[in-house]
Scaffold this motif. Sequence first.
Motif: not given
Length: 707
Positions: A194-209, A211-222
């Motif tokens: 579906e070729r989502p943008t990286f910013a969109q994917s990062y926002r979704v991943a941060v929400k999941e993190a 909920r799961q309690g995962w540490p997340a680096p900043i978007q540029k580092t990711s």
Amino acid sequence: MEGVAPPKQEWWSAEDIAAARLPGLPGTARGVNLFAKREAWRNEPGAIKRKSGRGGGLFYHWSVLPFNARLKLLEQDAATPVSRPDRGQAWATYDQLGQAAKDTASERLAALDRVAMLHSSGSTHVQAVEVIASEQGVSARTVYNWLALVEGVAREDRLAYLAPLPPKKRTKAEDREQYRPFIDWLKSAYLRLERPTFAQSYRVAVKEAERQGWPAPIQKTSKRWIDAEVPRTTQVYKREGADGLMRCFPAQIRDRTCLTAMEAVNADCHKIDVFVEWPDGTINRPQIVVFQDLYSGKFLSWRVDHDPNKVMVMAAFGELVENWGIPKRCLFDNGREFANKWMTAGAPTRFRFKVCEDDPIGVLPHLGIQMHWATPAHGQAKPIERAFRDVASDVAKDPRFAGAYVGNRPGAKPENYGSRAIKASEFLQVLQEGIEEHNARPGRRSATAKGRSFDETFAESYETAPIQKATEEQRRLWLMGQTTAKLHKQNGSLTFQGNVYHCDWMSQEAGCKVVARFDPEDLHGGVHIYATSGEYMGFAECQQKIGFFDLEGARSTARRRRQIAKTEKVLAELHAPHSPEQLAADMNAHRKEATPLMEAKVVKPVFSKPHQRQAFRDQTDPKASEARDALVLELQAAKPAPQPSTKFQVADTPEGRFEQVQDIQRRKSAGKPVGERECAWMEGFVNHHEYIGLLAVRQSYGSDTAG
């Protein structure tokens, strides 16, 4: 020790010197200071410097120490192993650096060359290092470090060793493991078709993190980590599929200069972006099939129809062979219109339609043409795809087609879309003009044309190329379609598409399986019959229907039958030279005389019916016959006389039918006989709405009922 690299520690305090226990020097700080005063260390230029900070004090340069002490320091540094890559590894690392790092290495090498030049001109090594360090804007220690990097290295290899190393990663590998669940989830969300943008994917991943309690680096580092872990080609494949992956690599370049005219052709279908009105009133975008010469690029033959089909392909191929000859190779895609059984049946690399053992051999294998299958809709595999882009666009946008052009995609419809449809005859004329202009246009830049037109390129090679022309027998292969059929088991006729085909010789092949080749546009023109193994058997005419009272047609048919019968009579006499009378005479001439039969002493008669056997027994036993007759008379006297039977009939009126039901019910209640037909009718009728309604009326008004 001029020209020798200094030790790692160049400046020493009195306490450091005393603690080092160097030879020729006191073991206490007080003794070292007294020794320095006595040896006038402070008078040496650049030999001392004051401590910064509280308390003050002095630092002494290692060059003012006694010789044995300096030698001891150098020996201690030499004892410490120095890891240095070999020259091959050093140059490989240098080659991977950016241009800025390579320029820095060149500046360092030039600085060390100037140090050596100053030292050779009479300056001390320390003075030379300090002068160059001042010029470079670095400390003397830095220059000594450069000298240490190239110590023992050949002059031609020093540049690779002086290059600055890439900066160390700020985050260690073990520190990244804590982000592994987040990075894996982010990669899965980002690497999708579906070729989502990286910013969109990062926002979704941060929400999941969260909920799961995962540490997340900043978007540029990711993004930087994912680009480092996942190769670009893998990202393209996951996000754009196999087609996108193929675009990451250059296309194969195929040389057509080694071919000649008509050595190889390629063909394809294309939909023209113009609305055309056909003679039957249908309006759609027509399909064109074209055969193109691979050497020159010239369009050799073409056909137009509503949709791609095997008939138009066969017709275009027939025109190609009829006008220009038989090619040696044909390049198709695996479309159903090209991989049909008429064209390619029997080819070992054909993968379309169900393969049957009795399939007739296709036209291309019959003519010995080698087939090649290309990827559909892939211009790099078939040159005709590129040619279609020019011809289809030029024809569709012809001024005479204004209002009929529909655009090459849904989002490119013109403002006057659908306002007009071109007549099929006019469309064919303009299309023919467009193809002729395409072939005759000069200035072609292909490797074979070299500035000429496709017509000129083809003509030059066609004059000298060995061209194979078709015979009359071969011409039947492409001018007709083919089908497998079975002749009538008695008269040998062939029935196909509602028509009956027959010739006299077909009666001899009744019930055989054959291959019929026909003209799809003229089924009444007859068919050519071939054996399943490929041998030509003959031609069969279409049996025309005759009017019911057509006297001439009846006479013609009767005359033909008399001729057939007369001919067969002659053939019969030839194949049976002996008459039946002669055969009988030959057989009787050698017949043996019959021998007399032996007379039987006891003969047991054979009776086919029981009453005959009983009559025979009565004649042989009179007493048994009298007893049987008495028993028959007794049984006849005891048998009751038959009663006349009355057939049950259903009444014609509703009241009559209701009374019949009442009568049957009363007789059943009284034990009187009731017929099976009466009982069966009553059981079905009591559930009928007619009887139920009449019964309700009778019960409402107090009428007598038996039910």
